[in-house]
Write a protein that holds these residues in place. Structure first.
Motif, PDB file in Angstrom:
ATOM      1  N   LEU A 149       0.824  -1.211   0.000  1.00 46.08           N
ATOM      2  CA  LEU A 149       0.000   0.000   0.000  1.00 46.08           C
ATOM      3  C   LEU A 149       0.857   1.260   0.000  1.00 46.08           C
ATOM      4  O   LEU A 149       0.594   2.204  -0.760  1.00 46.08           O
ATOM      5  CB  LEU A 149      -0.938  -0.007   1.214  1.00 46.08           C
ATOM      6  N   SER A 208      -4.797   8.457   3.657  1.00 48.20           N
ATOM      7  CA  SER A 208      -5.968   8.236   2.799  1.00 48.20           C
ATOM      8  C   SER A 208      -7.020   9.319   3.009  1.00 48.20           C
ATOM      9  O   SER A 208      -7.643   9.792   2.048  1.00 48.20           O
ATOM     10  CB  SER A 208      -6.579   6.853   3.079  1.00 48.20           C
ATOM     11  N   PHE A 216      -8.758   4.683  -1.471  1.00 45.09           N
ATOM     12  CA  PHE A 216      -9.041   4.277  -0.091  1.00 45.09           C
ATOM     13  C   PHE A 216      -9.506   5.455   0.766  1.00 45.09           C
ATOM     14  O   PHE A 216      -9.489   5.366   1.995  1.00 45.09           O
ATOM     15  CB  PHE A 216      -7.791   3.653   0.528  1.00 45.09           C
ATOM     16  N   ALA A 219     -12.520   4.029   2.280  1.00 40.29           N
ATOM     17  CA  ALA A 219     -12.440   2.602   2.618  1.00 40.29           C
ATOM     18  C   ALA A 219     -11.302   2.242   3.569  1.00 40.29           C
ATOM     19  O   ALA A 219     -11.243   1.114   4.063  1.00 40.29           O
ATOM     20  CB  ALA A 219     -12.295   1.785   1.337  1.00 40.29           C
ATOM     21  N   SER A 220     -10.388   3.190   3.859  1.00 42.45           N
ATOM     22  CA  SER A 220      -9.210   2.854   4.667  1.00 42.45           C
ATOM     23  C   SER A 220      -9.542   2.243   6.037  1.00 42.45           C
ATOM     24  O   SER A 220      -8.856   1.300   6.464  1.00 42.45           O
ATOM     25  CB  SER A 220      -8.310   4.083   4.838  1.00 42.45           C
ATOM     26  N   ILE A 223     -10.219  -1.421   5.459  1.00 41.51           N
ATOM     27  CA  ILE A 223      -9.016  -2.155   5.062  1.00 41.51           C
ATOM     28  C   ILE A 223      -8.165  -2.481   6.284  1.00 41.51           C
ATOM     29  O   ILE A 223      -7.706  -3.619   6.461  1.00 41.51           O
ATOM     30  CB  ILE A 223      -8.195  -1.345   4.037  1.00 41.51           C
ATOM     31  N   VAL A 284      -8.641 -10.332   4.168  1.00 42.98           N
ATOM     32  CA  VAL A 284      -8.048  -9.143   3.549  1.00 42.98           C
ATOM     33  C   VAL A 284      -8.404  -9.073   2.063  1.00 42.98           C
ATOM     34  O   VAL A 284      -8.762  -8.013   1.544  1.00 42.98           O
ATOM     35  CB  VAL A 284      -6.515  -9.141   3.737  1.00 42.98           C
ATOM     36  N   ALA A 287     -11.914  -7.960   1.616  1.00 44.02           N
ATOM     37  CA  ALA A 287     -12.054  -6.535   1.960  1.00 44.02           C
ATOM     38  C   ALA A 287     -11.647  -5.646   0.794  1.00 44.02           C
ATOM     39  O   ALA A 287     -12.296  -4.626   0.510  1.00 44.02           O
ATOM     40  CB  ALA A 287     -11.209  -6.218   3.197  1.00 44.02           C
ATOM     41  N   PHE A 288     -10.564  -6.000   0.099  1.00 42.38           N
ATOM     42  CA  PHE A 288     -10.118  -5.202  -1.050  1.00 42.38           C
ATOM     43  C   PHE A 288     -11.128  -5.243  -2.194  1.00 42.38           C
ATOM     44  O   PHE A 288     -11.186  -4.321  -3.000  1.00 42.38           O
ATOM     45  CB  PHE A 288      -8.752  -5.696  -1.540  1.00 42.38           C
ATOM     46  N   ILE A 291     -14.297  -2.491  -1.570  1.00 38.36           N
ATOM     47  CA  ILE A 291     -14.062  -1.068  -1.322  1.00 38.36           C
ATOM     48  C   ILE A 291     -15.022  -0.160  -2.085  1.00 38.36           C
ATOM     49  O   ILE A 291     -15.110   1.029  -1.798  1.00 38.36           O
ATOM     50  CB  ILE A 291     -12.602  -0.664  -1.638  1.00 38.36           C
ATOM     51  N   GLN A 298     -19.338  -2.083   4.311  1.00 31.28           N
ATOM     52  CA  GLN A 298     -18.068  -2.821   4.303  1.00 31.28           C
ATOM     53  C   GLN A 298     -17.765  -3.388   5.690  1.00 31.28           C
ATOM     54  O   GLN A 298     -17.361  -4.549   5.831  1.00 31.28           O
ATOM     55  CB  GLN A 298     -16.923  -1.902   3.878  1.00 31.28           C
TER      56      GLN A 298
END
Length: 331
Positions: A149, A208, A216, A219-220, A223, A284, A287-288, A291, A298
């Protein structure tokens, strides 16, 4: 004064032999060496603050590993280390990103909440250090994702720091999972690694939230929650279990963690580590791929599928265990 250079097995231990507990020393010096070598080419101010925080936690953890330190003194040391980054580096979580309708945070609330995040992650990470390879493997996965990231956003300083932690963890895991030359990371290692994971978390969320064009931007939080799902969900579950089921202090040690449940169902240390690490990776990855959804959706989806993914292997193992017991009774 008697020094505790070895971890003595007791009724809570998952090992049978006296084992060195100072693996955190190697992790500390590995990361510090990388910072010292690369610092002149990267963001020296940020790296110097990180070095300061790591040094505080190193001596704090070393003291605890050798002679035992009170929880109050450890908490104060963790707060001081976090304050160095938060105040002098001005690295804070600026907003709730409209979670439950809450947006930008006032400065002092942002400051207090960020400190809370540091303390939560440091201690949640410490609590999962109960099975060979587990804490190191989970941190290795989290560090690898953060390295990707930060590299993708052009932050070479934090990407380098994440890669340095990965290298230190790989070296540690070689011995932590060895049958002959085993070593534990101890509180020295768990606090150092937990602090770095908290630093990566806050930095990623902060960056972010400041970059409206980032994919992101909203969405950060989801994540980082996915990345830290196992230590956070295990800590939340164990605290609730101790307070409402056992009616005891949430800080009282026991063997009711998720990894203990895997062990009790017949999984070896390596199988438990691989199972939890694999589930963490799946969480993980999902989750990606979510987003694009609203952040609240989420987080709700993450809590649901994350919890189910950890329960599935436990349900299967319990079913097999009951079937074996019934088979033995019938025979």
């Amino acid at each position: 004064m008697r020094k505790r250079l070895m971890d003595e097995p007791d009724n809570r231990s998952m090992h049978s032999y006296r084992t060195p507990t100072l693996g955190g020393i190697g992790i500390f010096f590995s990361v510090m060496l990388v910072i010292a070598i690369t610092g002149a080419f990267l963001d020296a101010q940020v790296l110097l603050l990180v070095m300061g925080g790591l040094t505080i936690l190193f001596f704090l953890g070393l003291k605890d590993d050798l002679t035992v330190l009170s929880p109050k003194k450890k908490l104060i040391g963790q707060l001081i280390a976090a304050l160095l980054i938060v105040i002098f580096g001005d690295s804070r979580i600026l907003s709730f990103s409209s979670i439950l309708g809450i947006g930008e945070l006032p400065y002092y609330i942002s400051l207090v909440f960020t400190l809370f995040v540091y303390i939560l992650i440091i201690n949640a990470y410490n609590l999962i250090d109960g099975v060979d390879g587990l804490a190191g493997s989970v941190a290795l996965l989290i560090s690898a994702v953060f390295a990707f990231l930060f590299f993708s956003t052009g932050d070479l300083s934090l990407a380098t720091l994440a890669i340095a932690l990965m290298g230190a963890l790989l070296a540690f895991l070689r011995y932590n999972m060895s049958s002959r030359l085993k070593i534990f990371m101890g509180d020295t290692g768990s606090m150092i690694v937990g602090f770095l994971l908290a630093f990566f978390t806050v930095s990623f969320v902060s960056q972010s939230q400041l970059n409206i064009s980032s994919e992101f931007y909203e969405a950060s939080p989801a994540i980082v929650l996915a990345l830290l799902f196992y230590p956070l969900i295990d800590t939340c579950r164990i605290f609730c279990f101790r307070m409402f089921v056992l009616k005891s202090s949430p800080f009282a040690p026991d063997k009711n963690h998720i990894h203990h449940m895997f062990i009790s169902l017949g999984y070896t240390h390596i199988k438990t580590t691989l199972m939890i690490s694999a589930v963490s990776l799946i969480i993980v990855c999902i989750a990606f791929n979510l987003i694009h959804l609203n952040l609240n959706l989420q987080i709700i989806a993450l809590l649901l599928y994350g919890s189910v993914l950890y329960l599935i292997p436990l349900w299967i193992s319990k079913a097999k265990y009951k079937a074996e017991i019934n088979k033995k009774n019938l025979s």
